[in-house]
Write a protein that holds these residues in place. Structure first.
Motif, PDB file in Angstrom:
ATOM      1  N   VAL A   1      10.599  -5.251  -7.322  1.00 51.25           N
ATOM      2  CA  VAL A   1       9.623  -4.540  -8.146  1.00 51.25           C
ATOM      3  C   VAL A   1       8.989  -3.397  -7.356  1.00 51.25           C
ATOM      4  N   ILE A   2       8.616  -3.651  -6.112  1.00 53.68           N
ATOM      5  CA  ILE A   2       8.014  -2.597  -5.279  1.00 53.68           C
ATOM      6  C   ILE A   2       9.006  -1.447  -5.099  1.00 53.68           C
ATOM      7  N   GLU A   3      10.255  -1.761  -4.864  1.00 53.54           N
ATOM      8  CA  GLU A   3      11.287  -0.714  -4.737  1.00 53.54           C
ATOM      9  C   GLU A   3      11.420   0.078  -6.031  1.00 53.54           C
ATOM     10  N   GLN A   4      11.352  -0.597  -7.183  1.00 47.60           N
ATOM     11  CA  GLN A   4      11.424   0.095  -8.473  1.00 47.60           C
ATOM     12  C   GLN A   4      10.221   1.029  -8.647  1.00 47.60           C
ATOM     13  N   ILE A   5       9.040   0.537  -8.285  1.00 47.49           N
ATOM     14  CA  ILE A   5       7.831   1.360  -8.392  1.00 47.49           C
ATOM     15  C   ILE A   5       7.987   2.620  -7.546  1.00 47.49           C
TER      16      ILE A   5
ATOM     17  N   THR B   1       0.874  -1.162   0.000  1.00 42.15           N
ATOM     18  CA  THR B   1       0.000   0.000   0.000  1.00 42.15           C
ATOM     19  C   THR B   1       0.913   1.215   0.000  1.00 42.15           C
ATOM     20  N   ILE B   2       0.897   1.943  -1.104  1.00 45.40           N
ATOM     21  CA  ILE B   2       1.809   3.071  -1.301  1.00 45.40           C
ATOM     22  C   ILE B   2       1.016   4.374  -1.313  1.00 45.40           C
ATOM     23  N   ALA B   3       1.407   5.305  -0.452  1.00 42.50           N
ATOM     24  CA  ALA B   3       0.794   6.634  -0.408  1.00 42.50           C
ATOM     25  C   ALA B   3       1.737   7.607  -1.104  1.00 42.50           C
ATOM     26  N   VAL B   4       1.171   8.443  -1.981  1.00 44.21           N
ATOM     27  CA  VAL B   4       1.966   9.386  -2.758  1.00 44.21           C
ATOM     28  C   VAL B   4       1.354  10.773  -2.615  1.00 44.21           C
ATOM     29  N   LEU B   5       2.145  11.715  -2.155  1.00 45.13           N
ATOM     30  CA  LEU B   5       1.707  13.102  -2.038  1.00 45.13           C
ATOM     31  C   LEU B   5       2.167  13.836  -3.295  1.00 45.13           C
ATOM     32  N   VAL B   6       1.217  14.434  -4.025  1.00 41.22           N
ATOM     33  CA  VAL B   6       1.520  15.043  -5.322  1.00 41.22           C
ATOM     34  C   VAL B   6       0.927  16.442  -5.422  1.00 41.22           C
ATOM     35  N   GLU B   7       1.457  17.218  -6.377  1.00 34.01           N
ATOM     36  CA  GLU B   7       0.838  18.493  -6.730  1.00 34.01           C
ATOM     37  C   GLU B   7      -0.535  18.186  -7.320  1.00 34.01           C
ATOM     38  N   ASN B   8      -1.532  18.958  -6.952  1.00 36.33           N
ATOM     39  CA  ASN B   8      -2.870  18.778  -7.501  1.00 36.33           C
ATOM     40  C   ASN B   8      -2.915  19.524  -8.827  1.00 36.33           C
ATOM     41  N   GLU B   9      -2.501  18.839  -9.889  1.00 34.67           N
ATOM     42  CA  GLU B   9      -2.462  19.465 -11.206  1.00 34.67           C
ATOM     43  C   GLU B   9      -2.965  18.485 -12.251  1.00 34.67           C
ATOM     44  N   ALA B  10      -3.434  19.042 -13.353  1.00 33.75           N
ATOM     45  CA  ALA B  10      -3.958  18.223 -14.443  1.00 33.75           C
ATOM     46  C   ALA B  10      -2.877  17.278 -14.969  1.00 33.75           C
ATOM     47  N   GLY B  11      -3.250  16.031 -15.191  1.00 30.46           N
ATOM     48  CA  GLY B  11      -2.357  15.066 -15.808  1.00 30.46           C
ATOM     49  C   GLY B  11      -1.524  14.228 -14.867  1.00 30.46           C
ATOM     50  N   ILE B  12      -1.465  14.565 -13.586  1.00 35.67           N
ATOM     51  CA  ILE B  12      -0.598  13.800 -12.679  1.00 35.67           C
ATOM     52  C   ILE B  12      -1.093  12.365 -12.520  1.00 35.67           C
ATOM     53  N   LEU B  13      -2.392  12.170 -12.412  1.00 41.93           N
ATOM     54  CA  LEU B  13      -2.908  10.815 -12.274  1.00 41.93           C
ATOM     55  C   LEU B  13      -2.594   9.995 -13.527  1.00 41.93           C
ATOM     56  N   ALA B  14      -2.738  10.598 -14.692  1.00 37.72           N
ATOM     57  CA  ALA B  14      -2.410   9.901 -15.951  1.00 37.72           C
ATOM     58  C   ALA B  14      -0.930   9.507 -15.981  1.00 37.72           C
ATOM     59  N   ARG B  15      -0.068  10.360 -15.464  1.00 38.72           N
ATOM     60  CA  ARG B  15       1.365  10.044 -15.439  1.00 38.72           C
ATOM     61  C   ARG B  15       1.657   8.887 -14.499  1.00 38.72           C
ATOM     62  N   VAL B  16       0.996   8.868 -13.336  1.00 38.32           N
ATOM     63  CA  VAL B  16       1.196   7.776 -12.377  1.00 38.32           C
ATOM     64  C   VAL B  16       0.695   6.458 -12.968  1.00 38.32           C
ATOM     65  N   VAL B  17      -0.504   6.476 -13.531  1.00 37.97           N
ATOM     66  CA  VAL B  17      -1.057   5.258 -14.129  1.00 37.97           C
ATOM     67  C   VAL B  17      -0.201   4.818 -15.310  1.00 37.97           C
ATOM     68  N   GLY B  18       0.272   5.767 -16.101  1.00 33.52           N
ATOM     69  CA  GLY B  18       1.148   5.456 -17.234  1.00 33.52           C
ATOM     70  C   GLY B  18       2.440   4.791 -16.792  1.00 33.52           C
ATOM     71  N   LEU B  19       2.972   5.215 -15.658  1.00 36.15           N
ATOM     72  CA  LEU B  19       4.177   4.591 -15.111  1.00 36.15           C
ATOM     73  C   LEU B  19       3.928   3.105 -14.862  1.00 36.15           C
ATOM     74  N   PHE B  20       2.778   2.777 -14.294  1.00 39.45           N
ATOM     75  CA  PHE B  20       2.440   1.384 -14.005  1.00 39.45           C
ATOM     76  C   PHE B  20       2.199   0.591 -15.288  1.00 39.45           C
ATOM     77  N   SER B  21       1.357   1.133 -16.170  1.00 35.57           N
ATOM     78  CA  SER B  21       1.003   0.378 -17.377  1.00 35.57           C
ATOM     79  C   SER B  21       2.197   0.233 -18.315  1.00 35.57           C
ATOM     80  N   GLY B  22       3.035   1.241 -18.387  1.00 29.14           N
ATOM     81  CA  GLY B  22       4.197   1.187 -19.270  1.00 29.14           C
ATOM     82  C   GLY B  22       5.223   0.141 -18.870  1.00 29.14           C
ATOM     83  N   ARG B  23       5.207  -0.255 -17.620  1.00 25.57           N
ATOM     84  CA  ARG B  23       6.166  -1.250 -17.135  1.00 25.57           C
ATOM     85  C   ARG B  23       5.509  -2.589 -16.809  1.00 25.57           C
ATOM     86  N   GLY B  24       4.206  -2.687 -17.070  1.00 29.24           N
ATOM     87  CA  GLY B  24       3.494  -3.941 -16.847  1.00 29.24           C
ATOM     88  C   GLY B  24       3.185  -4.230 -15.388  1.00 29.24           C
ATOM     89  N   TYR B  25       3.171  -3.203 -14.545  1.00 30.07           N
ATOM     90  CA  TYR B  25       2.815  -3.381 -13.131  1.00 30.07           C
ATOM     91  C   TYR B  25       1.297  -3.283 -12.989  1.00 30.07           C
TER      92      TYR B  25
END
Length: 172
Positions: free
Chosen positions: A63-67, A10-34
């Motif tokens: 893998v978790i450390e890489q994520i 269970t990973i908690a991530v504190l981010v800037e509330n800006e357009a596109g950040i969620l897409a970037r996070v999800v893209g990180l996962f999908s792009g690496r097959g996580y």
């Protein structure tokens, strides 16, 4: 034989509330097959324009450390915390569950809901909608008990989690 270092995180991530950040996070996962097993996001500090993303995923320790490292490298990310490793934490989900039925099935649904501390939030002569919070396995057990009674629909929020004690992700 299964890998003993394979685990849920269970990973908690504190981010800037800006357009596109969620897409970037999800893209990180999908792009690496996580795989993302659960994902929630909401603003947590309007003054500082911060949002908190809670991700439940699984993999080997490596893998978790890489994520975590890849999340930490995203520019609008302020902090990444693996709540699973960093000490005791609370994790809960919210679920709405619709059960359709009359007579004895309706009464059984109400009895079980009482035992599980589910709250009736909508009722008609033919259906009930329950609201329930708790750990995922508790919600899963309630769903299984409602199947033979008349389960019609389920919606869940995904996991939200927070560290126990004085530890804080954001220092708000």
């Amino acid at each position: 034989m299964s890998d003993p270092s394979y685990r849920n995180a269970t990973i908690a991530v504190l981010v800037e509330n800006e357009a596109g950040i969620l897409a970037r996070v999800v893209g990180l996962f999908s792009g690496r097959g996580y795989n993302i097993e659960s994902l929630t996001v909401a603003p947590v500090d309007e003054a500082r324009r911060l949002s908190r993303i809670t991700i439940v995923t699984s993999g080997t320790d490596m893998v978790i450390e890489q994520i975590k490292a890849q999340l930490d490298r995203l520019v609008p990310v302020h902090k990444v915390s693996d709540l699973t490793l960093e000490g005791p934490h609370l994790a809960r989900e919210l679920m709405l569950i619709k059960v359709v039925g009359k007579g004895e099935n309706r009464m059984e649904a109400l009895r079980l809901a009482d035992a599980f501390r589910a709250r009736v939030v909508d009722a008609t002569t033919e259906s009930l909608v329950f609201e329930m919070t708790g750990a995922g396995d508790k919600l899963d057990a309630f769903i299984e008990l409602m199947r033979p009674i008349g389960l019609a629909e389920v919606t869940r929020t995904g996991v939200v989690a927070i560290a126990r004690g004085p530890r804080s992700l954001s220092g708000i």
